[in-house]
Design a protein around this motif. Structure first.
Motif, PDB file in Angstrom:
ATOM      1  N   MET A   1      34.249  57.816  76.821  1.00  0.00           N
ATOM      2  CA  MET A   1      35.169  56.739  77.101  1.00  0.00           C
ATOM      3  C   MET A   1      34.467  55.400  77.744  1.00  0.00           C
ATOM      4  SD  MET A   1      38.195  58.856  79.021  1.00  0.00           S
ATOM      5  CE  MET A   1      39.043  60.256  78.286  1.00  0.00           C
ATOM      6  N   ASN A   2      34.639  54.363  76.906  1.00  0.00           N
ATOM      7  CA  ASN A   2      33.841  53.137  77.728  1.00  0.00           C
ATOM      8  C   ASN A   2      34.587  52.295  78.606  1.00  0.00           C
ATOM      9  OD1 ASN A   2      31.721  53.519  75.651  1.00  0.00           O
ATOM     10  ND2 ASN A   2      32.845  52.828  74.019  1.00  0.00           N
ATOM     11  N   ILE A   3      34.370  52.527  79.767  1.00  0.00           N
ATOM     12  CA  ILE A   3      34.918  51.804  80.905  1.00  0.00           C
ATOM     13  C   ILE A   3      33.884  50.693  81.254  1.00  0.00           C
ATOM     14  CG2 ILE A   3      36.014  51.953  82.963  1.00  0.00           C
ATOM     15  CD1 ILE A   3      36.246  55.030  82.578  1.00  0.00           C
ATOM     16  N   PRO A   4      34.713  49.334  81.001  1.00  0.00           N
ATOM     17  CA  PRO A   4      33.919  48.198  81.463  1.00  0.00           C
ATOM     18  C   PRO A   4      33.235  48.381  82.982  1.00  0.00           C
ATOM     19  CG  PRO A   4      35.934  47.546  80.508  1.00  0.00           C
ATOM     20  CD  PRO A   4      35.950  49.064  80.603  1.00  0.00           C
ATOM     21  N   GLU A   5      32.049  47.784  83.267  1.00  0.00           N
ATOM     22  CA  GLU A   5      31.549  47.989  84.714  1.00  0.00           C
ATOM     23  C   GLU A   5      32.378  47.589  85.871  1.00  0.00           C
ATOM     24  OE1 GLU A   5      27.748  46.779  84.581  1.00  0.00           O
ATOM     25  OE2 GLU A   5      26.974  47.871  82.934  1.00  0.00           O
ATOM     26  N   TYR A   6      33.031  46.336  85.527  1.00  0.00           N
ATOM     27  CA  TYR A   6      33.593  45.931  86.705  1.00  0.00           C
ATOM     28  C   TYR A   6      35.026  46.547  86.986  1.00  0.00           C
ATOM     29  CZ  TYR A   6      36.536  43.264  83.321  1.00  0.00           C
ATOM     30  OH  TYR A   6      37.234  43.072  82.346  1.00  0.00           O
ATOM     31  N   TYR A   7      35.405  47.262  85.913  1.00  0.00           N
ATOM     32  CA  TYR A   7      36.660  48.003  86.259  1.00  0.00           C
ATOM     33  C   TYR A   7      36.881  48.697  87.426  1.00  0.00           C
ATOM     34  CZ  TYR A   7      39.629  47.045  82.037  1.00  0.00           C
ATOM     35  OH  TYR A   7      40.347  46.480  81.251  1.00  0.00           O
ATOM     36  N   GLU A   8      35.650  49.554  87.855  1.00  0.00           N
ATOM     37  CA  GLU A   8      35.485  50.223  88.886  1.00  0.00           C
ATOM     38  C   GLU A   8      35.934  49.723  90.118  1.00  0.00           C
ATOM     39  OE1 GLU A   8      32.545  53.545  91.222  1.00  0.00           O
ATOM     40  OE2 GLU A   8      32.342  52.657  89.170  1.00  0.00           O
ATOM     41  N   ASN A   9      35.233  48.510  90.216  1.00  0.00           N
ATOM     42  CA  ASN A   9      35.592  47.653  91.593  1.00  0.00           C
ATOM     43  C   ASN A   9      36.918  47.014  91.658  1.00  0.00           C
ATOM     44  OD1 ASN A   9      34.670  46.047  94.155  1.00  0.00           O
ATOM     45  ND2 ASN A   9      35.020  44.270  92.654  1.00  0.00           N
ATOM     46  N   LEU A  10      37.487  46.667  90.253  1.00  0.00           N
ATOM     47  CA  LEU A  10      38.719  46.035  90.346  1.00  0.00           C
ATOM     48  C   LEU A  10      39.672  47.009  90.901  1.00  0.00           C
ATOM     49  CD1 LEU A  10      40.177  43.102  90.182  1.00  0.00           C
ATOM     50  CD2 LEU A  10      40.302  43.640  87.583  1.00  0.00           C
ATOM     51  N   SER A  11      39.646  48.164  90.050  1.00  0.00           N
ATOM     52  CA  SER A  11      40.547  49.420  90.461  1.00  0.00           C
ATOM     53  C   SER A  11      40.532  49.635  91.801  1.00  0.00           C
ATOM     54  CB  SER A  11      40.163  50.505  89.620  1.00  0.00           C
ATOM     55  OG  SER A  11      40.142  50.396  88.232  1.00  0.00           O
ATOM     56  N   ILE A  12      39.553  49.859  92.212  1.00  0.00           N
ATOM     57  CA  ILE A  12      39.531  50.101  94.012  1.00  0.00           C
ATOM     58  C   ILE A  12      40.159  49.024  94.666  1.00  0.00           C
ATOM     59  CG2 ILE A  12      38.008  50.312  96.049  1.00  0.00           C
ATOM     60  CD1 ILE A  12      36.069  51.787  94.332  1.00  0.00           C
ATOM     61  N   ARG A  13      39.850  47.737  94.429  1.00  0.00           N
ATOM     62  CA  ARG A  13      40.742  46.694  94.946  1.00  0.00           C
ATOM     63  C   ARG A  13      42.316  46.660  94.761  1.00  0.00           C
ATOM     64  NH1 ARG A  13      36.496  46.979  97.002  1.00  0.00           N
ATOM     65  NH2 ARG A  13      34.820  45.477  97.231  1.00  0.00           N
ATOM     66  N   LEU A  14      42.556  46.886  93.678  1.00  0.00           N
ATOM     67  CA  LEU A  14      43.884  47.131  93.121  1.00  0.00           C
ATOM     68  C   LEU A  14      44.507  48.437  93.986  1.00  0.00           C
ATOM     69  CD1 LEU A  14      46.561  46.313  91.637  1.00  0.00           C
ATOM     70  CD2 LEU A  14      45.762  47.809  89.677  1.00  0.00           C
ATOM     71  N   THR A  15      43.927  49.449  94.058  1.00  0.00           N
ATOM     72  CA  THR A  15      44.400  50.491  94.910  1.00  0.00           C
ATOM     73  C   THR A  15      44.550  50.201  96.376  1.00  0.00           C
ATOM     74  OG1 THR A  15      43.211  52.146  93.421  1.00  0.00           O
ATOM     75  CG2 THR A  15      43.763  52.938  95.866  1.00  0.00           C
ATOM     76  N   GLU A  16      43.901  49.644  96.788  1.00  0.00           N
ATOM     77  CA  GLU A  16      43.960  48.846  98.273  1.00  0.00           C
ATOM     78  C   GLU A  16      45.064  48.104  98.473  1.00  0.00           C
ATOM     79  OE1 GLU A  16      40.310  46.927  99.415  1.00  0.00           O
ATOM     80  OE2 GLU A  16      38.796  48.457  99.184  1.00  0.00           O
ATOM     81  N   VAL A  17      45.401  47.301  97.493  1.00  0.00           N
ATOM     82  CA  VAL A  17      46.572  46.408  97.733  1.00  0.00           C
ATOM     83  C   VAL A  17      47.819  46.944  97.411  1.00  0.00           C
ATOM     84  CG1 VAL A  17      47.816  44.542  96.323  1.00  0.00           C
ATOM     85  CG2 VAL A  17      45.447  44.350  96.898  1.00  0.00           C
ATOM     86  N   LEU A  18      47.849  47.979  96.421  1.00  0.00           N
ATOM     87  CA  LEU A  18      48.881  49.024  96.298  1.00  0.00           C
ATOM     88  C   LEU A  18      49.395  49.692  97.484  1.00  0.00           C
ATOM     89  CD1 LEU A  18      48.564  50.150  92.719  1.00  0.00           C
ATOM     90  CD2 LEU A  18      50.178  48.311  93.599  1.00  0.00           C
ATOM     91  N   ASP A  19      48.336  50.186  98.107  1.00  0.00           N
ATOM     92  CA  ASP A  19      48.336  51.143  99.408  1.00  0.00           C
ATOM     93  C   ASP A  19      49.094  50.256 100.363  1.00  0.00           C
ATOM     94  OD1 ASP A  19      47.608  53.674  98.584  1.00  0.00           O
ATOM     95  OD2 ASP A  19      45.391  53.264  99.032  1.00  0.00           O
ATOM     96  N   ALA A  20      48.435  48.956 100.493  1.00  0.00           N
ATOM     97  CA  ALA A  20      49.002  47.925 101.733  1.00  0.00           C
ATOM     98  C   ALA A  20      50.383  47.460 101.249  1.00  0.00           C
ATOM     99  CB  ALA A  20      48.163  46.905 101.763  1.00  0.00           C
ATOM    100  N   SER A  21      50.834  47.664  99.986  1.00  0.00           N
ATOM    101  CA  SER A  21      52.055  47.231  99.817  1.00  0.00           C
ATOM    102  C   SER A  21      53.046  48.218  99.815  1.00  0.00           C
ATOM    103  CB  SER A  21      51.930  46.716  98.176  1.00  0.00           C
ATOM    104  OG  SER A  21      51.287  45.422  98.079  1.00  0.00           O
TER     105      SER A  21
END
Length: 713
Positions: A1-21
């Motif tokens: 599975m080819n996952i773009p490198e920046y996906y990991e950082n953006l996914s973690i940030r999105l998770t933080e936002v969803l948790d806070a929401s």
């Protein structure tokens, strides 16, 4: 599975936002447990009215997959007491079952649908060539149940949309569907149980076995393209789907919510009709999770998992076939106008997938996109009470059910209350709350019985006091206010004042639903932050109205007796759906608090405090009139006519009762003309079913008598 490198950082940030929401795990499970307790309250309510059946809650509210921006409906399934069989060998004679039916299908029956053939009451024999108001004859001469049979069982005050009866509640749509439950697994879904290959062992074998034992529902709706649509019932796997949803880990849960955002913001905004639904997104989640390893569903892969699901949706849109998770042969796109927008939806999904995750910054609901950008720039998120509206809807619905339960002590005899309290079905938190409400009602009834006689039975009076004290553990106000009324009836004013001071302190805090009260801090945030149990929330934060019925008349003030017997017949000039008269007095807790304070200080001859209490009653009257005026001038509050009439009648009842009690206090305060003006205003607002007419009659009678005395007649 080819996952773009920046996906990991953006996914973690999105998770933080969803948790806070408001999508973090602790709040998710708190909301799920709350809706399970709401289901328990629904069951208790049905038992109190002698109704066989259950009400189940499904959808975004019960699954905790809704947010302020998504604002999902409240979906309820009312299951009636009919036996539905897959095989006649499991037939058994049961006096509690109304009817028995066998699920049947033939070559013309679409996948995912069945007909229900009638079975004889006394033997496992199928009925043919029989027909009445409910039973119809299909093309093979089988006697089957028509799917419009139970429409009359739904409230007449609701709008109908297919099999659902809809109403508007606290800003969201509340749907209820009458269904039947088959405690067996349908033959059409046999492959899901056994032969389907699951290389990643999801769902686990034990979960599959549990789902099989729960069975399915049959919902009264036929396939839109079928010639026998009126005879078909759709198989609903809502129980199984709910169990699978409960097995979602945190990332899977957030992925599903993100799909709902994408569906609402990017896809369905281009079409008048909702082509892609939350159910399609849920089905997509089930298939993708089943075909991916569990280690993939981690916070750092959230964005990649969302892309996987969008690719699955894109493939279904491309071939115009969305397979039901349990019965893949059923195409859930059939009957929807997909052809007209197929190209648009496919282009939108292609475009989103080509943006490499940047589309999440365009999600405006709940500030998701903006907060992702801010977090990536190391800036603080801009959050305003996450999940305020969704939690407010949950508590409003919970409070509504508890209010309905408060009717039971006011309208049922003590024998019925004892049956309810001793019911083995009262479980956990809700059982304690319901018992407290019943204790309070029993105590009020017993007090009235004692005070009906010139010399009260002291033993019964002591028992009444004990019951009322036990009833103070129900919510913030109602039980304590009934206890204060008990002390007023016995002229124990000092103890009454102590109880009222306690209630006053509680109501000026963070009370949910209190009229005109402003919280010192954000109530919902505090509840979530301190992880209160539902029982503690109800006891510390929910203020229920106080109800009195005819069996309480000797233990309450005379003006409240007038409110109970405010009429004797239904008014033929009022809408037939809301004209019924119920001999009951409903008091907003703040109003009853200040009214009792006025009575206490008036009898103690404490003039200054009496005037303070009177000014508070006036203030509550102004608030109630303002609430009513806001409702009447805001045409978007309620969609459907009968919902509007019911809400209007409730608010009018509350407002006129408040005015009537205010007039009573003004008259006691030697302000008869002010009292008369208030009563006239009350009658002008509602000239039927209004106790003001009794007070006006008494006022005129006393005025005439005084005039006659002055003239020496």
């Amino acid at each position: 599975m080819n996952i773009p490198e920046y996906y990991e950082n953006l996914s973690i940030r999105l998770t933080e936002v969803l948790d806070a929401s408001g999508l973090r795990d602790d709040l998710r499970w708190w909301r799920i447990r709350t809706w399970l307790q709401i289901e328990e309250l629904e069951r208790i309510l049905m038992e109190t009215h002698g109704t066989n059946g259950r009400v189940h809650c499904f959808g975004g509210q019960a699954e905790a997959t809704t947010t302020d921006g998504l604002l999902s409906d409240i979906d309820r399934l009312a299951v009636l007491n009919y036996a539905i069989l897959q095989d006649l060998q499991f037939w058994e004679l049961s006096p509690s079952t109304e009817e028995t039916f066998l699920m049947v299908a033939d070559d013309s029956t679409p996948p995912g649908y069945v007909k229900l053939q009638l079975v004889q009451r006394d033997a496992p024999i199928l009925v043919n060539n029989y027909q009445d108001e409910e039973i119809r004859t299909d093309r093979k001469r089988r006697s089957v149940l028509g799917n419009n049979t139970f429409v009359f069982k739904l409230p007449h005050t609701h709008e109908y949309h297919g099999p659902a009866s809809s109403a508007y509640f606290n800003g969201v749509t509340m749907d209820i569907v009458v269904a039947l439950q088959a405690h067996c697994w349908p033959g059409q879904a046999t492959k899901w149980m056994s032969s389907r290959g699951r290389i990643y062992n999801w769902p686990a074998r034990q979960i599959i076995d549990v789902i099989q034992k729960t069975g399915v529902f049959v919902v009264p709706v036929g396939h839109k393209l079928s010639s026998e649509q009126h005879l078909e019932w759709r198989l609903s796997f809502s129980f199984g789907e709910k169990l699978l949803m409960l097995k979602f880990n945190s990332t899977q849960y957030k992925c599903y919510v993100m799909l709902k955002y994408i569906k609402k913001i990017f896809i369905n905004m281009t079409s008048r009709e909702e082509i892609l639904t939350s159910y399609h997104c849920k089905t997509c989640m089930f298939y993708v999770i089943e075909n991916t390893p569990v280690y993939l569903w981690q916070p750092n892969n959230l964005l990649f998992c969302i892309d996987l699901c969008m690719r699955q949706l894109l493939s279904w849109v491309g071939c115009k076939h969305c397979p039901n998770y349990f019965i893949p042969e059923e195409n859930m796109f059939l009957g929807r106008n997909l052809g007209a927008v197929q190209g648009n939806i496919a282009n939108i999904l292609h475009e989103l997938l080509g943006q490499n995750g940047k589309y999440i910054t365009r999600i405006s609901y709940d500030n998701i996109g903006e907060n992702v950008v801010r977090v990536c720039q190391s800036l603080p998120m801009e959050l305003v009470d996450p999940n305020k509206n969704t939690l407010a809807t949950t508590f409003a619905y919970l409070g509504n059910l508890l209010e309905l339960l408060c009717f039971v002590p006011a309208t049922h005899n003590t024998v019925r209350l004892n049956v309810i309290m001793l019911s083995h079905g009262l479980k956990h938190e809700m059982g304690n709350i319901v018992r407290s409400l019943c204790f309070s009602g029993l105590g009020s009834h017993l007090t009235s019985q004692c005070l009906e006689h010139d010399i009260p039975n002291q033993e019964n009076l002591t028992m009444a006091h004990e019951l009322l004290f036990l009833g103070t553990h129900s919510d913030v106000a109602s039980g304590n206010l009934k206890l204060a009324a008990f002390y007023l009836a016995l002229n124990n004013l000092d103890t009454m004042e102590e109880v009222l001071n306690h209630v006053d302190a509680m109501l000026t805090g963070n009370v949910i639903g209190a009229v005109g009260m402003i919280s010192k801090e954000n109530t919902f945030s505090k509840i979530v932050r301190e992880n209160f149990s539902l029982e503690d929330v109800i006891k510390q934060y929910l203020a229920l109205p106080v109800f009195y019925g005819p069996s309480d008349v000797h233990s309450i003030a005379k003006v409240l007796v007038l409110e109970i017997f405010r009429s004797t017949v239904s008014d033929p000039g009022v809408d037939k759906h809301v004209a019924h008269w119920i001999p009951i007095a409903m008091l907003v807790p703040e109003l009853y608090l200040y009214f009792l304070q006025y009575q206490c200080y008036y009898l103690q001859r404490r003039v200054a405090l009496t005037l303070v209490a009177l000014s508070n009653v006036i203030w509550i009257a102004q608030v109630e009139l303002q609430v009513l005026d806001t409702f009447m001038t805001n045409s978007t509050v309620v969609i459907w006519r009968h919902d509007f009439l019911n809400c209007q009648l409730t608010l009018l009842f509350r407002a006129t009762t408040t005015l009537n009690l205010l007039a009573y206090c003004l008259k006691q305060n030697l302000r008869p003309m002010d009292a008369f003006k208030v009563l006239c205003k009350s009658m002008k607002m509602k000239n039927h079913h209004n106790a003001a007419m009794w007070q006006i009659a008494t006022f005129i009678n006393s005025t005439v008598r005084i005039s006659n005395v002055r003239r020496g007649e």
